[in-house]
Structure formats: C-alpha cells, structure tokens
Design a protein around this motif. Sequence first.
Motif, PDB file in Angstrom:
ATOM      1  N   ARG A  24       0.829  -1.210   0.000  1.00 42.24           N
ATOM      2  CA  ARG A  24       0.000   0.000   0.000  1.00 42.24           C
ATOM      3  C   ARG A  24       0.863   1.260   0.000  1.00 42.24           C
ATOM      4  NH1 ARG A  24      -5.015  -1.585   4.165  1.00 42.24           N
ATOM      5  NH2 ARG A  24      -5.892  -3.220   2.817  1.00 42.24           N
ATOM      6  N   SER A  25       1.980   1.199   0.700  1.00 46.19           N
ATOM      7  CA  SER A  25       2.887   2.355   0.735  1.00 46.19           C
ATOM      8  C   SER A  25       3.452   2.648  -0.649  1.00 46.19           C
ATOM      9  CB  SER A  25       4.024   2.109   1.732  1.00 46.19           C
ATOM     10  OG  SER A  25       3.527   1.970   3.050  1.00 46.19           O
ATOM     11  N   VAL A  26       3.787   1.575  -1.370  1.00 46.55           N
ATOM     12  CA  VAL A  26       4.316   1.754  -2.732  1.00 46.55           C
ATOM     13  C   VAL A  26       3.235   2.343  -3.637  1.00 46.55           C
ATOM     14  CG1 VAL A  26       5.252   0.577  -4.751  1.00 46.55           C
ATOM     15  CG2 VAL A  26       5.984  -0.109  -2.456  1.00 46.55           C
ATOM     16  N   VAL A  27       2.009   1.833  -3.490  1.00 42.13           N
ATOM     17  CA  VAL A  27       0.897   2.351  -4.285  1.00 42.13           C
ATOM     18  C   VAL A  27       0.650   3.828  -3.958  1.00 42.13           C
ATOM     19  CG1 VAL A  27      -1.618   2.216  -4.599  1.00 42.13           C
ATOM     20  CG2 VAL A  27      -0.245   0.128  -4.636  1.00 42.13           C
ATOM     21  N   ILE A  28       0.659   4.155  -2.665  1.00 47.20           N
ATOM     22  CA  ILE A  28       0.449   5.546  -2.251  1.00 47.20           C
ATOM     23  C   ILE A  28       1.553   6.445  -2.801  1.00 47.20           C
ATOM     24  CG2 ILE A  28       0.437   7.101  -0.256  1.00 47.20           C
ATOM     25  CD1 ILE A  28      -0.939   4.814   1.314  1.00 47.20           C
ATOM     26  N   GLY A  29       2.804   5.973  -2.732  1.00 50.01           N
ATOM     27  CA  GLY A  29       3.917   6.757  -3.249  1.00 50.01           C
ATOM     28  C   GLY A  29       3.804   7.011  -4.737  1.00 50.01           C
ATOM     29  N   THR A  30       3.427   5.970  -5.477  1.00 49.16           N
ATOM     30  CA  THR A  30       3.261   6.129  -6.926  1.00 49.16           C
ATOM     31  C   THR A  30       2.123   7.088  -7.235  1.00 49.16           C
ATOM     32  OG1 THR A  30       3.965   3.821  -7.163  1.00 49.16           O
ATOM     33  CG2 THR A  30       2.998   4.878  -9.097  1.00 49.16           C
ATOM     34  N   GLY A  31       1.043   6.960  -6.450  1.00 50.45           N
ATOM     35  CA  GLY A  31      -0.087   7.867  -6.643  1.00 50.45           C
ATOM     36  C   GLY A  31       0.270   9.307  -6.349  1.00 50.45           C
ATOM     37  N   ALA A  32       1.125   9.498  -5.343  1.00 50.81           N
ATOM     38  CA  ALA A  32       1.553  10.858  -5.002  1.00 50.81           C
ATOM     39  C   ALA A  32       2.331  11.487  -6.155  1.00 50.81           C
ATOM     40  CB  ALA A  32       2.408  10.832  -3.737  1.00 50.81           C
ATOM     41  N   LEU A  33       3.170  10.691  -6.800  1.00 47.75           N
ATOM     42  CA  LEU A  33       3.915  11.206  -7.957  1.00 47.75           C
ATOM     43  C   LEU A  33       2.967  11.605  -9.083  1.00 47.75           C
ATOM     44  CD1 LEU A  33       6.909   8.680  -8.112  1.00 47.75           C
ATOM     45  CD2 LEU A  33       6.952  11.062  -7.305  1.00 47.75           C
ATOM     46  N   LEU A  34       1.904  10.806  -9.261  1.00 46.60           N
ATOM     47  CA  LEU A  34       0.916  11.132 -10.300  1.00 46.60           C
ATOM     48  C   LEU A  34       0.201  12.437  -9.959  1.00 46.60           C
ATOM     49  CD1 LEU A  34      -0.684  10.457 -12.849  1.00 46.60           C
ATOM     50  CD2 LEU A  34      -2.233   9.101 -11.411  1.00 46.60           C
ATOM     51  N   ILE A  35      -0.143  12.622  -8.686  1.00 50.14           N
ATOM     52  CA  ILE A  35      -0.832  13.843  -8.266  1.00 50.14           C
ATOM     53  C   ILE A  35       0.021  15.070  -8.578  1.00 50.14           C
ATOM     54  CG2 ILE A  35      -1.657  15.129  -6.248  1.00 50.14           C
ATOM     55  CD1 ILE A  35      -2.369  12.360  -5.022  1.00 50.14           C
ATOM     56  N   VAL A  36       1.303  14.984  -8.226  1.00 49.78           N
ATOM     57  CA  VAL A  36       2.222  16.102  -8.492  1.00 49.78           C
ATOM     58  C   VAL A  36       2.323  16.377  -9.991  1.00 49.78           C
ATOM     59  CG1 VAL A  36       4.620  16.848  -8.338  1.00 49.78           C
ATOM     60  CG2 VAL A  36       3.538  15.730  -6.376  1.00 49.78           C
ATOM     61  N   ALA A  37       2.393  15.288 -10.775  1.00 49.55           N
ATOM     62  CA  ALA A  37       2.548  15.448 -12.227  1.00 49.55           C
ATOM     63  C   ALA A  37       1.302  16.060 -12.862  1.00 49.55           C
ATOM     64  CB  ALA A  37       2.848  14.101 -12.872  1.00 49.55           C
ATOM     65  N   LEU A  38       0.119  15.794 -12.292  1.00 50.28           N
ATOM     66  CA  LEU A  38      -1.132  16.286 -12.871  1.00 50.28           C
ATOM     67  C   LEU A  38      -1.485  17.708 -12.436  1.00 50.28           C
ATOM     68  CD1 LEU A  38      -3.428  13.125 -12.610  1.00 50.28           C
ATOM     69  CD2 LEU A  38      -2.446  14.110 -14.699  1.00 50.28           C
ATOM     70  N   GLU A  39      -0.949  18.142 -11.325  1.00 49.62           N
ATOM     71  CA  GLU A  39      -1.281  19.483 -10.838  1.00 49.62           C
ATOM     72  C   GLU A  39      -0.467  20.539 -11.614  1.00 49.62           C
ATOM     73  OE1 GLU A  39      -3.701  20.469  -8.940  1.00 49.62           O
ATOM     74  OE2 GLU A  39      -4.342  18.389  -8.811  1.00 49.62           O
ATOM     75  N   PRO A  40      -0.950  21.799 -11.623  1.00 47.75           N
ATOM     76  CA  PRO A  40      -2.063  22.366 -10.834  1.00 47.75           C
ATOM     77  C   PRO A  40      -3.394  22.387 -11.566  1.00 47.75           C
ATOM     78  CG  PRO A  40      -0.826  24.146 -11.824  1.00 47.75           C
ATOM     79  CD  PRO A  40      -0.171  22.865 -12.291  1.00 47.75           C
ATOM     80  N   SER A  41      -3.667  21.390 -12.366  1.00 46.16           N
ATOM     81  CA  SER A  41      -4.892  21.396 -13.166  1.00 46.16           C
ATOM     82  C   SER A  41      -6.142  21.047 -12.368  1.00 46.16           C
ATOM     83  CB  SER A  41      -4.740  20.389 -14.312  1.00 46.16           C
ATOM     84  OG  SER A  41      -4.646  19.070 -13.778  1.00 46.16           O
ATOM     85  N   GLY A  42      -5.944  20.398 -11.213  1.00 42.63           N
ATOM     86  CA  GLY A  42      -7.089  19.883 -10.460  1.00 42.63           C
ATOM     87  C   GLY A  42      -7.295  18.399 -10.690  1.00 42.63           C
ATOM     88  N   ALA A  43      -6.722  17.877 -11.776  1.00 42.39           N
ATOM     89  CA  ALA A  43      -6.841  16.443 -12.073  1.00 42.39           C
ATOM     90  C   ALA A  43      -6.116  15.602 -11.031  1.00 42.39           C
ATOM     91  CB  ALA A  43      -6.286  16.154 -13.468  1.00 42.39           C
ATOM     92  N   GLY A  44      -5.066  16.179 -10.438  1.00 45.94           N
ATOM     93  CA  GLY A  44      -4.331  15.456  -9.412  1.00 45.94           C
ATOM     94  C   GLY A  44      -5.193  15.141  -8.210  1.00 45.94           C
ATOM     95  N   MET A  45      -6.062  16.084  -7.822  1.00 45.62           N
ATOM     96  CA  MET A  45      -6.958  15.853  -6.693  1.00 45.62           C
ATOM     97  C   MET A  45      -7.992  14.772  -7.025  1.00 45.62           C
ATOM     98  SD  MET A  45      -5.874  17.616  -4.202  1.00 45.62           S
ATOM     99  CE  MET A  45      -4.257  17.100  -4.847  1.00 45.62           C
ATOM    100  N   ALA A  46      -8.415  14.751  -8.271  1.00 45.16           N
ATOM    101  CA  ALA A  46      -9.346  13.699  -8.699  1.00 45.16           C
ATOM    102  C   ALA A  46      -8.672  12.333  -8.637  1.00 45.16           C
ATOM    103  CB  ALA A  46      -9.835  13.981 -10.119  1.00 45.16           C
ATOM    104  N   ALA A  47      -7.411  12.281  -9.039  1.00 47.03           N
ATOM    105  CA  ALA A  47      -6.655  11.033  -8.959  1.00 47.03           C
ATOM    106  C   ALA A  47      -6.460  10.615  -7.508  1.00 47.03           C
ATOM    107  CB  ALA A  47      -5.296  11.181  -9.656  1.00 47.03           C
ATOM    108  N   ALA A  48      -6.228  11.604  -6.635  1.00 45.28           N
ATOM    109  CA  ALA A  48      -6.059  11.311  -5.209  1.00 45.28           C
ATOM    110  C   ALA A  48      -7.330  10.730  -4.626  1.00 45.28           C
ATOM    111  CB  ALA A  48      -5.677  12.588  -4.462  1.00 45.28           C
TER     112      ALA A  48
END
Length: 245
Positions: A24-48
């Motif tokens: 789960r930690s690895v999944v959360i870490g990967t998801g965090a990278l996606l959030i950063v990559a998608l922002e500041p569009s707002g899509a990162g929050m949707a992914a979160a």
Amino acid sequence: MAWDDGGIFDLSAESDARDTWVWRSVVIGTGALLIVALEPSGAGMAAAAIGTAVVVPNVVDPEVWTSASGEWSELFNVFDAAVADLTEADAAMFAQWKDSAAESFHGFVNGTLLQVLARLREACNLMDDACTQMAIVVISTLVAYFSATVGAIVAALASNAGGPFSPAAKWAVFGVWAPVILAVIAAMVAAVATLWTTNKTLGDAFDALKNKIGEKDGRIDAASVRLPEPVKAVISRYDEWEKKS
C-alpha cells in the motif's frame, strides 16, 4: 472493500499486515507522484480521490492468497484420504458382516458420510482454485495499476515539456488513467464475489457434516458419530448380527 475489515481473510497475522502495508505504501507513493505530475490542473486531486477511496483499500499482499491456496490444498488431501480410507474400511466390514444391521450401517456410510466428505473435498478444491485465481487477480491488478500510473506520470510530465501549461492536457491524461484503474478494481471485486460464493459452498458442506456427525464447543465432533435413530436401533441388537467367518 477493505481486506482487514472483516473480510474472508482478516489481516490479523503480523507478517500479512506488514507486507500488505508495504504494498500500500508503494501504491500511495506512486499515486503521489501522479498527483504532483497532474497538478495544478485539479486532475491530481481527482486522482487522489480515486486512489484513497478505491485503490488503496483493495491492495493486499498476494502472498496471503497463495498461502491460503496451499492450506486449502492440504485440506483437500485430508478429505480425499478420508474418503478413500472410509470406502476401503466399509468394503472390508461389509465383506464380513451380512445382515440387516450391516445393511443399515453400510447405507449410512455410503449414503451420508461418504457423500458429505466428498462434498467437503470438492469444496476445498474449489477454495484452492479460487485462492489461486485471487492471487493472479491481485498480481494482475498491481501490475496494471503501476503500468497505468507510470504511463500517466510520463504523459503528464511530457505535456509540461511540450509547451505552456495546459489543464486540458492534464485532464486528458487523467481521462485515460482513471477508467483503466476503475476497471481493474472492478475485476478484483468481481473475483472476491466469486470467492464468497465458493466460501458459502464450503460452509454448507461443513454444516451438513455437523448435522450428520454432531458438534461440540462449535467444532465438528468426529469422535461421536451421530447415526440416525433407526440405524442405531438395528445395530444395537448385536445378538441378531450374522457374521461370516
């Protein structure tokens, strides 16, 4: 669904819980990278939101399922041996004991006990197969998640390098990523539903065995076979038995 909230396999074992939280930690870490990559569009929050509500609660260590498969396989072997031994013992007994009592006991063994044991054997085989399939589903889900997420991160970063910031480009990446993630999680949930059905089949088989043999302190009491009363009455008249020498 959260695997450690009263599911089929609670993550009560320390090693299972630890390994699952590593995943789960690895999944959360990967998801965090996606959030950063998608922002500041707002899509990162949707992914979160998808990651928090759908992905992380359904992540479990595949070893939980492979271990369970091995345990069900061992139980299958136990019941398979029990069926074989009881069949052999009944045949040997019936060859030496020929009267109404023998017929009644023989009928009980073949018409009830062997059928229940065979049902348990097949239920264990079904659970073995189901756990194996769940291990495959969990591994496939993790692979699909990481592949889709890494691909989305690369695409989001590429959109940054391609020119001025474009929210539409980030949302387009999210639009490709989200359906893939939801689809693989839906496939996992469907597999769990199948497993629950198989688990009920096993429970029904155990209930049938308890009804025929009896139970003590919530456990099957194999030491006191519960014969039907008519069969008990016939067998108890031992003075009428006819044994072949």
